[in-house]
Design an enzyme around this catalytic site. Structure first.
Site, PDB file in Angstrom:
ATOM      1  N   ASP A 160      -8.485  -3.385  -1.449  1.00  0.00           N
ATOM      2  CA  ASP A 160      -9.396  -2.840  -1.931  1.00  0.00           C
ATOM      3  C   ASP A 160      -8.983  -1.317  -2.793  1.00  0.00           C
ATOM      4  OD1 ASP A 160      -9.590  -0.393   0.470  1.00  0.00           O
ATOM      5  OD2 ASP A 160      -8.768  -2.382   0.958  1.00  0.00           O
TER       6      ASP A 160
ATOM      7  N   LYS B  74     -11.958  -8.872   5.338  1.00  0.00           N
ATOM      8  CA  LYS B  74     -12.521  -7.365   5.605  1.00  0.00           C
ATOM      9  C   LYS B  74     -12.957  -6.860   4.438  1.00  0.00           C
ATOM     10  CE  LYS B  74     -11.302  -2.844   6.631  1.00  0.00           C
ATOM     11  NZ  LYS B  74     -10.243  -1.880   6.675  1.00  0.00           N
TER      12      LYS B  74
ATOM     13  N   TYR C  44       0.920  -1.175   0.021  1.00  0.00           N
ATOM     14  CA  TYR C  44       0.010  -0.010   0.056  1.00  0.00           C
ATOM     15  C   TYR C  44       0.775   1.212  -0.030  1.00  0.00           C
ATOM     16  CZ  TYR C  44      -3.120   3.651   1.650  1.00  0.00           C
ATOM     17  OH  TYR C  44      -3.749   4.803   1.681  1.00  0.00           O
TER      18      TYR C  44
END
Length: 523
Positions: free
Chosen positions: A305, A377, A270
């Site tokens: 995501d 998640k 990330y």
């Protein structure tokens, strides 16, 4: 398929050979990276080591003591030996408090005289003893968290995860209490915008932040104490999460472990992709931060995501799966069991397309089936949110339905005013109320649904898995860093020698000392 918590989700036929090949390729990718990690340390890892030895707080002008100490060592070219070594060195010379340790570090020459063999052995033994004592205290604090969890019990899956982010930790506490009373199971305190780019952890409680609240050890303590009190009041345990990413990944991981947080957003890539932090810095820091999370029983949440906010969710679905295999492998190499690997994905497909629910069911069920023991998640839609809050609310409810049917573990609830402002209390209440209705209404539907082997969901899942396999073949051949340089993930390209924080990467010297590696890596 029956999950460990007893829920049943539709069976999704997958080619076991493809799945096994994906995992083998992911392990090839991470093995290459771990060779790099094993040869290097970073300024942030060394600051974490000093924090683990008990050096909290800040010195002159609010600069954290650990920054002052490590900066002095780094400026003298001594960091390659490890901050723990030089801490033992100056403690044996009589240093006691943080100010004196920092001053003695500043007085070290660039080539200190080597110790006699007996002194060297004694130094290393003393430092190792101190590290084991510090680890025992950390373990005690973690066990206190787990005891409360066992005493009160936790909410049913999927856990309802909501965000508070006022900028003021004391206001965050009030919003968190209100969310818990409305049914939230997980409270996430979003960090202030761009904190991931700060090469230090702010000290103390904070009341000003933009787009979120600063992640500090004191803020963690304040929120954890408030949630413990609220947990006892409500008779169910409330989880707390924050963000362990950026230039201080492992420092935040330790602060979170010390203050008994339950989850941390912690991803291998990330920071590289979305914050332009140097690859080497991020990959070294993520490994040590995950070692801490494994020791402290903290669930990590990965950030796949984000890939489909910069790339098209439908076209880039396979990059999510490929990255999840890589993140899983990195996590296993850091000692995290499946029950702590909270892989992430999201409901980001364009709502204007046909058959979005079927295609999202395919993606969510594919993730659930590939990683059956991971606390997945599931993120709500954000990319295609509009100013029309009524449509936005319906859009969020569709994500809740998919999450319930496919057996997701942690459901981040969308807010109807997403991206317009920090959520109002009413926005959060409506999100929790809607999710509660979906969970009741769809409770048993996962066990009732049977997928056609030649249907859209099964075909789409196989197509996505096949593309993920092909991508992993390429990444294993080229190496992860080159693959990132070619924008294979999230349509974002980064350079191996670019980004922020490269100057804080240091090649370890012979005899490098970090006694916490032995402690954290012990079975």
């Amino acid at each position: 398929m029956r999950l460990a918590d007893g829920r049943i989700v539709p069976d999704l036929p997958l080619d076991a050979g493809k799945v096994e090949r994906c995992r083998a390729l992911a392990d090839r990718v991470t093995a290459q990276v771990l060779q790099l990690v094993g040869r290097h340390t970073t300024t942030s890892i060394e600051r974490t080591v000093l924090r683990m030895f008990g050096f909290h707080g800040a010195g002159p002008r609010g600069v954290p003591w650990v920054n002052l100490m490590v900066d002095e060592l780094h400026a003298r070219g001594l960091l390659a030996q490890g901050a723990a070594y030089w801490l033992g060195y100056v403690l044996r010379a009589g240093a006691r408090d943080p100010a004196e340790v920092a001053a003695r570090f500043a007085a070290l020459p660039r080539s200190p005289a080597p110790l006699a063999p007996a002194e060297e052995a004694a130094l290393r033994a003393e430092v190792a003893d101190e590290a084991r004592a510090a680890a025992r205290e950390l373990r005690r604090r973690v066990e206190a968290r787990e005891a409360l969890k066992r005493e009160l019990g936790v909410g049913a899956r999927p856990h309802r995860y909501v965000i508070v982010a006022t900028g003021n930790i004391h206001d965050d506490v009030e919003q968190a209490r209100a969310a818990a009373e409305a049914g939230a199971d997980v409270i996430a305190v979003i960090r202030s915008t761009a904190q991931s780019l700060l090469d230090y952890v702010p000290d103390g409680a904070t009341t000003e932040g933009y787009g979120g609240t600063y992640a500090t050890q004191e803020n963690f303590r304040i929120m954890r104490e408030a949630l413990d009190e609220e947990s006892r009041k409500l008779g169910r345990y409330l989880h707390l999460t924050n963000y362990s990413s950026g230039l201080c990944m492992s420092e935040i991981a330790f602060a979170a472990a010390w203050e008994r947080l339950d989850m941390l957003l912690n991803d291998a890539m990330y920071g590289i992709l979305f914050r332009d932090i140097n690859m080497k810095r991020t990959l070294c820091d993520q490994h040590f931060s995950r070692r801490i999370c494994a020791f402290a029983g903290i669930v990590i949440n990965t950030g796949e995501d984000n890939y489909i906010t910069t790339a098209d969710a439908d076209e880039a679905a396979h990059t999510v799966i490929a990255s999840q295999f890589v993140n899983e492998s990195f996590a296993h190499r850091a000692g995290l069991p499946d029950r702590l690997i909270g892989l992430g994905h999201s409901f980001e497909i364009d709502p204007a397309r046909e058959d979005t629910i079927a295609r999202e069911l395919a993606q969510a069920l594919l993730v659930r089936t590939l990683f059956p023991d991971a606390p997945i998640k599931y993120m709500p839609p954000t990319k295609h949110k509009q100013g029309d809050i009524f449509f936005s609310h319906v859009y969020d409810v569709m994500a809740d339905v998919v999450g319930q049917v496919t057996g997701q573990s942690i459901q981040l609830l969308g807010m109807m005013t997403e991206a317009m402002h920090n959520p109002f209390l009413l926005d959060r209440y409506e999100a929790l109320k809607g999710a509660a209705y979906v969970y009741r209404a769809w409770r048993s539907m996962g066990a009732e649904i049977q997928l056609r082997p030649d249907g859209l969901v099964a075909r789409r899942a196989d197509e996505t898995l096949s593309k993920a396999l092909a991508l992993l073949e390429e990444v294993a051949e080229d190496g992860l860093m080159k693959a990132i340089g070619q924008a294979r993930f999230g349509d974002v390209a980064r350079r191996e020698d670019g980004g922020k924080g490269l100057s804080g990467v240091v090649e370890r010297a012979p005899g490098y000392l970090n006694p916490f590696l032995d402690v954290l890596e012990a079975p």
